[in-house]
Scaffold this motif. Structure first.
Motif, PDB file in Angstrom:
ATOM      1  N   ARG A   1      33.980  92.218   1.412  1.00 22.73           N
ATOM      2  CA  ARG A   1      33.280  93.493   1.627  1.00 22.73           C
ATOM      3  C   ARG A   1      34.271  94.581   2.026  1.00 22.73           C
ATOM      4  O   ARG A   1      34.164  95.718   1.569  1.00 22.73           O
ATOM      5  N   ALA A   2      35.204  94.242   2.900  1.00 22.53           N
ATOM      6  CA  ALA A   2      36.211  95.231   3.290  1.00 22.53           C
ATOM      7  C   ALA A   2      37.036  95.660   2.081  1.00 22.53           C
ATOM      8  O   ALA A   2      37.358  96.844   1.925  1.00 22.53           O
ATOM      9  N   GLN A   3      37.383  94.712   1.224  1.00 27.55           N
ATOM     10  CA  GLN A   3      38.123  95.044   0.012  1.00 27.55           C
ATOM     11  C   GLN A   3      37.314  95.964  -0.899  1.00 27.55           C
ATOM     12  O   GLN A   3      37.880  96.783  -1.628  1.00 27.55           O
ATOM     13  N   ALA A   4      35.986  95.829  -0.838  1.00 29.16           N
ATOM     14  CA  ALA A   4      35.106  96.689  -1.625  1.00 29.16           C
ATOM     15  C   ALA A   4      34.797  98.004  -0.905  1.00 29.16           C
ATOM     16  O   ALA A   4      33.941  98.765  -1.341  1.00 29.16           O
ATOM     17  N   LYS A   5      35.494  98.254   0.228  1.00 25.99           N
ATOM     18  CA  LYS A   5      35.370  99.482   1.004  1.00 25.99           C
ATOM     19  C   LYS A   5      33.992  99.641   1.634  1.00 25.99           C
ATOM     20  O   LYS A   5      33.393 100.706   1.647  1.00 25.99           O
TER      21      LYS A   5
ATOM     22  N   LEU B   1      31.580 102.966  15.347  1.00 25.88           N
ATOM     23  CA  LEU B   1      31.440 103.707  14.097  1.00 25.88           C
ATOM     24  C   LEU B   1      32.813 104.002  13.492  1.00 25.88           C
ATOM     25  O   LEU B   1      33.022 103.837  12.287  1.00 25.88           O
ATOM     26  N   ALA B   2      33.751 104.418  14.331  1.00 22.36           N
ATOM     27  CA  ALA B   2      35.109 104.694  13.846  1.00 22.36           C
ATOM     28  C   ALA B   2      35.731 103.448  13.226  1.00 22.36           C
ATOM     29  O   ALA B   2      36.389 103.518  12.175  1.00 22.36           O
ATOM     30  N   ARG B   3      35.531 102.306  13.848  1.00 27.46           N
ATOM     31  CA  ARG B   3      36.065 101.048  13.297  1.00 27.46           C
ATOM     32  C   ARG B   3      35.435 100.739  11.942  1.00 27.46           C
ATOM     33  O   ARG B   3      36.136 100.347  11.001  1.00 27.46           O
ATOM     34  N   ALA B   4      34.120 100.941  11.826  1.00 25.29           N
ATOM     35  CA  ALA B   4      33.451 100.700  10.538  1.00 25.29           C
ATOM     36  C   ALA B   4      33.991 101.625   9.455  1.00 25.29           C
ATOM     37  O   ALA B   4      34.108 101.240   8.283  1.00 25.29           O
ATOM     38  N   MET B   5      34.333 102.840   9.842  1.00 20.29           N
ATOM     39  CA  MET B   5      34.830 103.819   8.880  1.00 20.29           C
ATOM     40  C   MET B   5      36.216 103.464   8.356  1.00 20.29           C
ATOM     41  O   MET B   5      36.626 103.943   7.288  1.00 20.29           O
ATOM     42  N   MET B   6      36.969 102.639   9.077  1.00 18.82           N
ATOM     43  CA  MET B   6      38.298 102.267   8.611  1.00 18.82           C
ATOM     44  C   MET B   6      38.239 101.562   7.260  1.00 18.82           C
ATOM     45  O   MET B   6      39.037 101.841   6.366  1.00 18.82           O
ATOM     46  N   SER B   7      37.302 100.655   7.094  1.00 19.42           N
ATOM     47  CA  SER B   7      37.167  99.975   5.803  1.00 19.42           C
ATOM     48  C   SER B   7      36.040 100.574   4.969  1.00 19.42           C
ATOM     49  O   SER B   7      36.044 100.461   3.740  1.00 19.42           O
ATOM     50  N   GLY B   8      35.083 101.240   5.620  1.00 16.61           N
ATOM     51  CA  GLY B   8      33.895 101.717   4.908  1.00 16.61           C
ATOM     52  C   GLY B   8      34.046 103.099   4.324  1.00 16.61           C
ATOM     53  O   GLY B   8      33.357 104.040   4.754  1.00 16.61           O
ATOM     54  N   SER B   9      34.898 103.253   3.352  1.00 16.74           N
ATOM     55  CA  SER B   9      35.071 104.557   2.712  1.00 16.74           C
ATOM     56  C   SER B   9      34.128 104.755   1.527  1.00 16.74           C
ATOM     57  O   SER B   9      34.091 105.831   0.932  1.00 16.74           O
TER      58      SER B   9
END
Length: 222
Positions: free
Chosen positions: A73-77, A144-152
């Motif tokens: 999932r992280a690889q899929a942003k 939220l900031a941590r989620a945004m690191m991979s969640g672009s």
């Protein structure tokens, strides 16, 4: 961006999710509304691969992710903000934010961190503090900031406004509005959509693990 088809899942032998269908279009902010125990967190965890569904499919940007491990999932942003934040209390704020980058060897980590701080300068202001020194609302911002690191591309936010003071709730809503204008897709769970009524494009209701057809709030997301 995200399509769930006929998802069924259980925990400890108890059926939790029942034939869940859900779809999020690119750039849409979608609410998942339900009471405590309705299945919101289980659905989020299933999408993230933390719980394997008994049946059904999870498609993210056209790719079948149903049987893949969470790190794909992280690889899929895709980014995930759990309800209970799950920060590492002895690490600094910045270290907590960077955990997804370290774990998944994200090549754009420095640029992503700068983007996060640009959106949330108050988080940068306490970047060197230990997570345990923060208030509950501040910890929500860090999660939220941590989620945004991979969640672009896609963010899953589980009860982001729960237990947060009104001023910080408004700040969270402001950040989510900015993310929406930048084209991110967001699935946001709440017990009701009083905090996100001005943000969501459509709302799914979940009750006893079953999800109703979406209610269109604004825009063309059909």
């Amino acid at each position: 961006m995200l399509k769930l088809s006929a998802i069924n899942a259980h925990i400890a032998g108890t059926p939790i999710l029942r034939d869940v269908d859900l779809e999020i279009k690119p750039g849409a902010l979608v609410g998942l509304i339900g009471r405590n125990g309705a299945g919101k967190t289980t659905l989020m965890r299933t999408i993230m691969g933390l719980l394997k569904p008994d049946s059904g499919s999870i498609i993210i940007e056209g790719r079948d992710m149903t049987a893949l491990a969470p790190h794909f999932r992280a690889q899929a942003k895709v980014g995930y903000m759990p309800e209970d934040r799950q920060l590492v209390p002895t690490l600094t704020v910045e270290e907590n934010i960077l955990i997804p980058a370290w774990a998944n060897k994200l090549p754009e980590a420095e640029a992503r961190l700068a983007w996060v701080y640009e959106l949330m300068p108050e988080v940068e202001a306490f970047a060197d503090r230990k997570a345990l020194q923060l208030s509950g609302g501040q910890q929500k911002l860090v999660a939220l900031a941590r989620a945004m690191m991979s969640g672009s591309r896609l963010l899953l936010l589980d009860e982001p406004f729960e237990g947060v003071a009104p001023a910080l709730s408004r700040r969270l809503a402001s950040v989510l509005h900015t993310l929406k204008t930048e084209g991110l897709s967001v699935l946001l769970s709440e017990s009701d959509y009083s905090h996100s009524a001005d943000l969501v494009d459509q709302v799914y209701t979940i009750e006893r693990g079953a999800v109703s057809a979406p209610k269109i709030i604004r825009g063309d997301v059909a």
